[in-house]
Scaffold this motif. Structure first.
Motif, PDB file in Angstrom:
ATOM      1  N   CYS A   1      -3.344 -35.301 -17.422  1.00 40.71           N
ATOM      2  CA  CYS A   1      -2.740 -34.314 -18.508  1.00 40.71           C
ATOM      3  C   CYS A   1      -2.139 -33.186 -17.911  1.00 40.71           C
ATOM      4  O   CYS A   1      -2.251 -32.909 -16.610  1.00 40.71           O
ATOM      5  CB  CYS A   1      -4.052 -34.012 -19.402  1.00 40.71           C
ATOM      6  SG  CYS A   1      -4.876 -32.603 -18.963  1.00 40.71           S
ATOM      7  N   PRO A   2      -1.438 -32.428 -18.823  1.00 40.00           N
ATOM      8  CA  PRO A   2      -0.574 -31.364 -18.395  1.00 40.00           C
ATOM      9  C   PRO A   2      -1.345 -30.077 -18.144  1.00 40.00           C
ATOM     10  O   PRO A   2      -1.069 -28.945 -17.487  1.00 40.00           O
ATOM     11  CB  PRO A   2       0.671 -30.985 -19.419  1.00 40.00           C
ATOM     12  CG  PRO A   2       0.053 -31.645 -20.492  1.00 40.00           C
ATOM     13  CD  PRO A   2      -0.799 -32.686 -20.218  1.00 40.00           C
ATOM     14  N   SER A   3      -2.799 -30.041 -18.706  1.00 41.32           N
ATOM     15  CA  SER A   3      -3.570 -29.086 -18.734  1.00 41.32           C
ATOM     16  C   SER A   3      -3.206 -27.854 -19.888  1.00 41.32           C
ATOM     17  O   SER A   3      -1.956 -28.096 -20.238  1.00 41.32           O
ATOM     18  CB  SER A   3      -4.014 -28.222 -17.423  1.00 41.32           C
ATOM     19  OG  SER A   3      -3.031 -27.252 -17.086  1.00 41.32           O
ATOM     20  N   CYS A   4      -4.071 -27.318 -20.097  1.00 41.48           N
ATOM     21  CA  CYS A   4      -3.945 -26.281 -21.292  1.00 41.48           C
ATOM     22  C   CYS A   4      -5.034 -25.204 -21.151  1.00 41.48           C
ATOM     23  O   CYS A   4      -5.882 -25.253 -20.144  1.00 41.48           O
ATOM     24  CB  CYS A   4      -3.716 -27.014 -22.622  1.00 41.48           C
ATOM     25  SG  CYS A   4      -5.443 -27.667 -23.456  1.00 41.48           S
TER      26      CYS A   4
ATOM     27  N   ARG B   1      -7.479 -25.365 -22.461  1.00 40.23           N
ATOM     28  CA  ARG B   1      -9.078 -25.807 -22.417  1.00 40.23           C
ATOM     29  C   ARG B   1      -9.480 -26.405 -20.937  1.00 40.23           C
ATOM     30  O   ARG B   1     -10.575 -26.880 -20.973  1.00 40.23           O
ATOM     31  CB  ARG B   1      -9.139 -27.353 -23.473  1.00 40.23           C
ATOM     32  CG  ARG B   1      -9.028 -26.930 -24.919  1.00 40.23           C
ATOM     33  CD  ARG B   1      -8.923 -28.174 -25.598  1.00 40.23           C
ATOM     34  NE  ARG B   1      -8.539 -28.055 -26.962  1.00 40.23           N
ATOM     35  CZ  ARG B   1      -9.308 -28.353 -27.898  1.00 40.23           C
ATOM     36  NH1 ARG B   1     -10.849 -28.126 -27.676  1.00 40.23           N
ATOM     37  NH2 ARG B   1      -9.138 -28.141 -29.146  1.00 40.23           N
ATOM     38  N   THR B   2      -8.602 -26.404 -20.186  1.00 47.88           N
ATOM     39  CA  THR B   2      -8.764 -26.985 -18.755  1.00 47.88           C
ATOM     40  C   THR B   2      -9.928 -26.422 -18.033  1.00 47.88           C
ATOM     41  O   THR B   2     -10.132 -25.202 -17.910  1.00 47.88           O
ATOM     42  CB  THR B   2      -7.450 -27.204 -18.062  1.00 47.88           C
ATOM     43  OG1 THR B   2      -6.428 -27.583 -18.881  1.00 47.88           O
ATOM     44  CG2 THR B   2      -7.652 -27.909 -16.736  1.00 47.88           C
TER      45      THR B   2
ATOM     46  N   MET C   1      -8.106 -35.667 -16.252  1.00 48.33           N
ATOM     47  CA  MET C   1      -8.179 -35.007 -17.613  1.00 48.33           C
ATOM     48  C   MET C   1      -8.759 -33.692 -17.701  1.00 48.33           C
ATOM     49  O   MET C   1      -9.995 -33.864 -16.905  1.00 48.33           O
ATOM     50  CB  MET C   1      -8.671 -36.015 -18.743  1.00 48.33           C
ATOM     51  CG  MET C   1      -7.973 -37.297 -18.821  1.00 48.33           C
ATOM     52  SD  MET C   1      -6.099 -37.370 -19.030  1.00 48.33           S
ATOM     53  CE  MET C   1      -6.206 -37.049 -20.565  1.00 48.33           C
ATOM     54  N   GLY C   2      -8.199 -32.723 -18.160  1.00 52.27           N
ATOM     55  CA  GLY C   2      -8.773 -31.436 -18.040  1.00 52.27           C
ATOM     56  C   GLY C   2      -9.883 -31.027 -18.936  1.00 52.27           C
ATOM     57  O   GLY C   2     -10.708 -29.917 -18.607  1.00 52.27           O
ATOM     58  N   CYS C   3     -10.121 -31.741 -19.984  1.00 52.02           N
ATOM     59  CA  CYS C   3     -11.397 -31.625 -20.879  1.00 52.02           C
ATOM     60  C   CYS C   3     -11.909 -32.683 -21.362  1.00 52.02           C
ATOM     61  O   CYS C   3     -11.383 -33.696 -21.703  1.00 52.02           O
ATOM     62  CB  CYS C   3     -10.957 -30.280 -21.924  1.00 52.02           C
ATOM     63  SG  CYS C   3     -10.028 -31.157 -23.043  1.00 52.02           S
TER      64      CYS C   3
ATOM     65  N   ASN D   1     -10.770 -33.727 -25.466  1.00 52.12           N
ATOM     66  CA  ASN D   1      -9.326 -34.471 -25.794  1.00 52.12           C
ATOM     67  C   ASN D   1      -9.492 -35.686 -24.607  1.00 52.12           C
ATOM     68  O   ASN D   1      -8.520 -36.631 -24.776  1.00 52.12           O
ATOM     69  CB  ASN D   1      -8.333 -33.893 -25.813  1.00 52.12           C
ATOM     70  CG  ASN D   1      -8.033 -33.186 -27.062  1.00 52.12           C
ATOM     71  OD1 ASN D   1      -8.592 -33.676 -28.039  1.00 52.12           O
ATOM     72  ND2 ASN D   1      -7.301 -32.189 -27.074  1.00 52.12           N
ATOM     73  N   GLY D   2      -9.744 -35.149 -23.316  1.00 50.84           N
ATOM     74  CA  GLY D   2      -9.476 -36.229 -22.465  1.00 50.84           C
ATOM     75  C   GLY D   2      -9.805 -37.683 -22.452  1.00 50.84           C
ATOM     76  O   GLY D   2      -9.044 -38.521 -22.485  1.00 50.84           O
TER      77      GLY D   2
HETATM   78  S1  SF4 Z   1      -6.886 -33.252 -22.029  1.00 51.53           S
HETATM   79 FE1  SF4 Z   1      -7.796 -31.350 -22.711  1.00 51.53          FE
HETATM   80  S2  SF4 Z   1      -7.321 -30.063 -20.906  1.00 51.53           S
HETATM   81 FE2  SF4 Z   1      -5.653 -31.713 -20.856  1.00 51.53          FE
HETATM   82  S3  SF4 Z   1      -4.086 -30.951 -22.117  1.00 51.53           S
HETATM   83 FE3  SF4 Z   1      -5.398 -32.193 -23.422  1.00 51.53          FE
HETATM   84  S4  SF4 Z   1      -6.594 -30.787 -24.472  1.00 51.53           S
HETATM   85 FE4  SF4 Z   1      -5.638 -29.573 -22.609  1.00 51.53          FE
END
Ligand code: SF4
Length: 663
Positions: A565-568, A570-571, A597-599, A602-603
């Motif tokens: 994921c691009p991260s955000c 929530r990461t 995946m960062g979280c 959603n991951g």
């Molecule tokens: S998977 Fe989670 S951390 Fe990664 S971009 Fe989506 S919401 Fe953000």
């Protein structure tokens, strides 16, 4: 309209409604807008403002910021105020998953709200429950009740909305009825769209993202068809490939998915999601969008003839041309890669390292990588050493005639030469160049040519064009071949005159990838007639791009696929560093799909069809998945990579690096 596009033979933008996001207009032929998303913690106002400014200065026309809960949604006001104070009025977009109350706050503050219909109301439990029609309708009413307040706020505040469907996060309800399909993605958005229209709210952009470019392209095309037939109009479309990863592979994947649609005039705004700092996404967006600069695309009128039989073009990409095999090309063979060495004089054994072959002079053996080209086009340059067994040679006809090794070297002709019976031909493979609707006047007898190749099971066509509508030209020719019952395999040639590597990558990825994901092409031949004659690094770059394109279009798998994921905001860990760590130990596992995946929110949903997942589940904690199933929960981050390797070993998915073929 021709199926899903205004035209399938020349560049024409799809007519859409106009959407107003602050002062920015989207759709209705306005320029294709570029955007990105911040990766900072939304509660960290200073960091989010600084990153937003870097993105705006890099060209972002919209900046999206995650709002996982009410407090982040409220903090959007501080971020917006600070940006305004510093002179930046670029519209902001709140990214919402699971939290309607955060959406309702954000819609009063920022210019646009993105909702995910897969999780706005529904909770994702990965359960396939049987829904009766009554149950289904009851759920739609539940969505209506929960979604309507947001629509009312958007109408009152003039806020735009994106209904952003993701392939990986379809609700259990949609999954139960439509499965994990492009149709399911479309229906998921249409449910929300119908509710919005019933409230007379139209300030909407739609997206249909997936980490698989083929699924993504199908979903957008189907959505256009659905909107046209059910509503009689189309909303502007935001394009993107989710979890595309980083580096070259992330750029190739994004360019193929986004570019395939833009080629047909579909798409009003784009984001390239990379596991890199947000500002790095924007030059990639710019390089994609500049191909469709109206000043350039309107310069040359397309002379591609109309497609005779539109029903032959299957919008789901299942057009695979039926071909017979000519040696290892066509039929059931994987698409081949031709390395173009026509500019390279004095080709030496060492030069082949760039295309996947490493020579060991001590053992007199070749080490062959998974990304080893199948053919080398040497043109007029004689090769005077024995090639590895899996690499065959293509010469121009004059040189080929003199070659003693006719079993491993083959001639290339232009179409007129091929029709000349006085020229010697190969009994195995004859490569024949076929120009697809370039402007050049020619008295070439196409009918006679088609008749002759049809019955010649040594002919491999090499399709090229100088037409500005290159994808349309070659696609049209592939359909023409099918119409004429011609089953000779066809290799797509893509020449390049772009001045930089970054632009070359986009150019190659779009012009070949767009055809491959629609099922056209039995190989690719990338050539680079622009760069310095002996710029050796280009051969390695082009070989890597060629295999990257085949991998991203899922037509030939030669390496590990990373879905990150691009991260955000929530990461929960340093995604770039972690992706690099995971890549370093697993990059040799050909064919395996690993998601990082960062979280945990959603991951798991977004990691789509990954075989294994490495997902942040709390500060310093990683949860490991096999498919969608949790197998190791909350592993300390320090040992998570080793635990991932153990998991791969337990599942017979691990190969020791020294046993993998690496060049
Ligand atoms: S998977 Fe989670 S951390 Fe990664 S971009 Fe989506 S919401 Fe953000």
């Amino acid at each position: 309209m021709e199926l899903f596009a205004e035209s399938l033979t020349e560049y024409k933008r799809l007519k859409t409604l106009e959407v107003k996001v602050g002062d920015l207009l989207i759709g209705n032929y306005h320029p294709i807008r570029i955007q990105t998303m911040t990766t900072t913690d939304t509660m960290n106002t200073a960091a989010t403002v600084e990153q937003s400014i870097r993105c705006i200065e890099a060209g972002a026309e919209l900046v999206r910021i995650t709002a996982p809960s009410k407090k982040e949604a409220e903090n959007l006001l501080n971020i917006k105020n600070e940006l305004h104070k510093r002179g930046y009025k670029t519209p902001l977009v709140a990214d919402i998953h699971f939290t309607p109350n955060a959406a309702e706050i954000a819609a009063r503050i920022v210019e646009k709200v993105r909702v995910n219909p897969g999780n706005y109301v529904d909770k994702k439990k990965f359960e396939l429950i049987e829904y009766s029609d009554a149950d289904y309708q009851e759920e739609i009413e539940r969505i209506r009740n929960r979604f309507t307040p947001l629509i009312k706020i958007c109408k009152e505040y003039g806020t735009a909305m994106r209904i952003g469907t993701n392939h990986g996060s379809l609700s259990d309800r949609i999954m139960s009825r439509y499965g994990d399909t492009a149709i399911g993605m479309v229906e998921s958005a249409m449910e929300f769209l119908r509710i919005a229209e019933s409230e007379n709210y139209y300030n909407i952009v739609l997206s249909m993202k997936s980490s698989n470019p083929q699924v993504m392209v199908q979903a957008y095309r189907l959505l256009i068809e659905n909107m046209q037939s059910e509503l009689g109009h189309c909303y502007p479309l935001h394009l993107g490939v989710t979890e595309a990863g980083d580096g070259e592979d992330g750029r190739i994947k994004s360019a193929i998915g986004i570019g395939t649609l833009l080629e047909d005039g579909i798409g009003d705004t784009i984001r390239v999601s990379l596991t890199e700092d947000s500002e790095f996404e924007l030059p990639v967006c710019e390089n994609i969008v500049k191909r469709y600069d109206p000043a350039k695309v309107n310069q040359q009128k397309s002379n591609v003839p109309p497609i005779k039989n539109l029903s032959k073009l299957n919008i789901t990409g299942m057009n695979t041309r039926k071909t017979f095999s000519v040696q290892n090309i066509g039929g059931k063979n994987l698409p081949v890669v031709v390395a173009d060495f026509y500019k390279k004089e004095n080709i030496r054994r060492e030069d082949l390292r760039d295309i996947g072959y490493k020579y060991n002079p001590v053992t007199d053996k070749w080490n062959i990588s998974d990304m080893a080209a199948d053919f080398i086009y040497a043109g007029e340059n004689k090769i005077d050493f024995a090639l590895p067994g899996t690499l065959k040679l293509i010469y121009n006809h004059d040189l080929w005639k003199l070659s003693p090794d006719k079993a491993n070297s083959f001639p290339v002709f232009n179409a007129e030469q091929y029709l000349d019976d006085s020229l010697q031909k190969s009994s195995l493979i004859n490569f024949v160049m076929l120009d697809c609707y370039s402007k050049k006047e020619t008295d070439f007898d196409e009918e006679n040519f088609f008749e002759k190749i049809k019955n010649d099971h040594t002919v491999v066509l090499c399709l090229s064009t100088e037409n500005i509508n290159a994808v349309q030209s070659i696609r049209r020719m592939c359909l023409e071949l099918t119409d004429n019952g011609i089953q000779n395999p066809a290799i797509i040639i893509c020449d390049n005159q772009k001045p930089t590597r970054a632009e070359s990558l986009i150019h190659f990825a779009i012009e070949t990838g767009a055809l491959l994901i629609d099922g056209f092409g039995n190989g690719i031949w990338l050539s680079d007639h622009y760069n310095d004659k002996n710029h050796i690094a280009e051969y390695k770059f082009m070989n890597s791009i060629a295999f990257g394109i085949l991998q991203a279009s899922r037509t030939r798998i030669s390496k590990t696929e990373f879905i990150s994921c691009p991260s955000c905001g929530r990461t929960l860990f340093d995604l770039q560093e972690t992706t690099a760590k995971v890549r370093a130990v697993t990059h040799h596992l050909k064919g395996l799909k690993i998601a990082i995946m960062g979280c945990i929110v959603n991951g798991p949903g977004e990691m789509a069809d990954a075989d294994f997942g490495y997902v942040g589940s709390g500060p310093g904690k990683i949860t490991l998945y096999k498919g969608k199933e949790v197998v190791k929960r909350n592993v300390p981050e320090g040992i998570a990579v080793e635990e991932l390797i153990s998991l791969l070993k337990e599942n017979n998915a691990w190969v020791e690096p020294e046993h993998a073929l690496l060049v």
